[in-house]
Design a protein around this motif. Structure first.
Motif, PDB file in Angstrom:
ATOM      1  N   ALA A 111      37.260  41.154  47.172  1.00 16.26           N
ATOM      2  CA  ALA A 111      36.978  39.990  48.021  1.00 16.26           C
ATOM      3  C   ALA A 111      38.193  39.067  48.061  1.00 16.26           C
ATOM      4  O   ALA A 111      38.596  38.593  49.130  1.00 16.26           O
ATOM      5  CB  ALA A 111      35.744  39.249  47.516  1.00 16.26           C
ATOM      6  N   GLY A 112      38.787  38.825  46.903  1.00 21.12           N
ATOM      7  CA  GLY A 112      39.989  37.994  46.849  1.00 21.12           C
ATOM      8  C   GLY A 112      41.150  38.622  47.607  1.00 21.12           C
ATOM      9  O   GLY A 112      41.888  37.938  48.320  1.00 21.12           O
ATOM     10  N   ALA A 113      41.290  39.939  47.480  1.00 27.27           N
ATOM     11  CA  ALA A 113      42.348  40.645  48.205  1.00 27.27           C
ATOM     12  C   ALA A 113      42.123  40.540  49.715  1.00 27.27           C
ATOM     13  O   ALA A 113      43.079  40.385  50.483  1.00 27.27           O
ATOM     14  CB  ALA A 113      42.402  42.108  47.771  1.00 27.27           C
ATOM     15  N   GLY A 114      40.870  40.614  50.129  1.00 35.00           N
ATOM     16  CA  GLY A 114      40.548  40.477  51.552  1.00 35.00           C
ATOM     17  C   GLY A 114      40.921  39.100  52.077  1.00 35.00           C
ATOM     18  O   GLY A 114      41.489  38.969  53.173  1.00 35.00           O
ATOM     19  N   ILE A 115      40.618  38.067  51.290  1.00 36.39           N
ATOM     20  CA  ILE A 115      40.999  36.704  51.679  1.00 36.39           C
ATOM     21  C   ILE A 115      42.519  36.599  51.796  1.00 36.39           C
ATOM     22  O   ILE A 115      43.043  36.047  52.763  1.00 36.39           O
ATOM     23  CB  ILE A 115      40.464  35.680  50.648  1.00 36.39           C
ATOM     24  N   PHE A 116      43.233  37.142  50.813  1.00 35.15           N
ATOM     25  CA  PHE A 116      44.696  37.126  50.878  1.00 35.15           C
ATOM     26  C   PHE A 116      45.182  37.823  52.140  1.00 35.15           C
ATOM     27  O   PHE A 116      46.045  37.300  52.855  1.00 35.15           O
ATOM     28  CB  PHE A 116      45.335  37.812  49.664  1.00 35.15           C
ATOM     29  N   TYR A 117      44.643  39.018  52.416  1.00 30.81           N
ATOM     30  CA  TYR A 117      45.108  39.809  53.557  1.00 30.81           C
ATOM     31  C   TYR A 117      44.962  39.031  54.854  1.00 30.81           C
ATOM     32  O   TYR A 117      45.884  39.006  55.681  1.00 30.81           O
ATOM     33  CB  TYR A 117      44.357  41.135  53.622  1.00 30.81           C
TER      34      TYR A 117
ATOM     35  N   LEU B  51      44.623  35.652  55.168  1.00 31.18           N
ATOM     36  CA  LEU B  51      45.398  34.413  55.141  1.00 31.18           C
ATOM     37  C   LEU B  51      46.906  34.634  55.287  1.00 31.18           C
ATOM     38  O   LEU B  51      47.612  33.743  55.753  1.00 31.18           O
ATOM     39  CB  LEU B  51      45.119  33.620  53.867  1.00 31.18           C
ATOM     40  N   GLN B  52      47.393  35.814  54.898  1.00 33.69           N
ATOM     41  CA  GLN B  52      48.845  36.029  55.013  1.00 33.69           C
ATOM     42  C   GLN B  52      49.315  36.037  56.461  1.00 33.69           C
ATOM     43  O   GLN B  52      50.489  35.827  56.735  1.00 33.69           O
ATOM     44  CB  GLN B  52      49.264  37.312  54.292  1.00 33.69           C
TER      45      GLN B  52
END
Length: 110
Positions: free
Chosen positions: A98-104, A106-107
């Motif tokens: 989930a955190g990786a998805g948010i990062f992806y 937001l980048q």
């Protein structure tokens, strides 16, 4: 901004845990797992930007998924086998992704 907020929350939770401040169990158990990949991936992308001096580079989904999978396997499968203080928890894996998805997502925002 999300990176600095994530670091602030991460360290705040560590400090509160150190001083045994009572918080809901889910905060101690899952919030830092959720924040882990955005922090790690932001450090990765900022390192690439610094080395390449190209700030338009973004991490591809395949790399985000691969690195997140590595973290999930290492911390939720391997470490519980070799270190008794670690426990395997599938919800931790969900939080990493989930955190990786948010990062992806937001980048790509600027």
């Amino acid at each position: 901004v999300f990176f600095y907020l994530s670091l602030f929350i991460f360290f705040s939770i560590l400090i509160l845990k150190h001083f045994a401040v009572p918080l809901p169990t889910w905060i101690y158990s899952y919030v830092n797992d959720f924040l882990c990949m955005p922090v790690v991936l932001t450090i990765c992308i900022k390192t690439v930007h610094f080395i390449k001096t190209n700030y338009s580079i973004r991490l591809p989904l395949s790399l985000v998924v691969t690195l997140t999978s590595f973290y999930a396997i290492y911390f939720e499968y391997y470490m519980p086998l070799v270190e008794p203080r670690y426990t395997a928890d599938m919800l931790d894996v969900v939080m990493y992704f989930a955190g990786a998805g948010i990062f992806y997502v937001l980048q790509f925002r600027k």
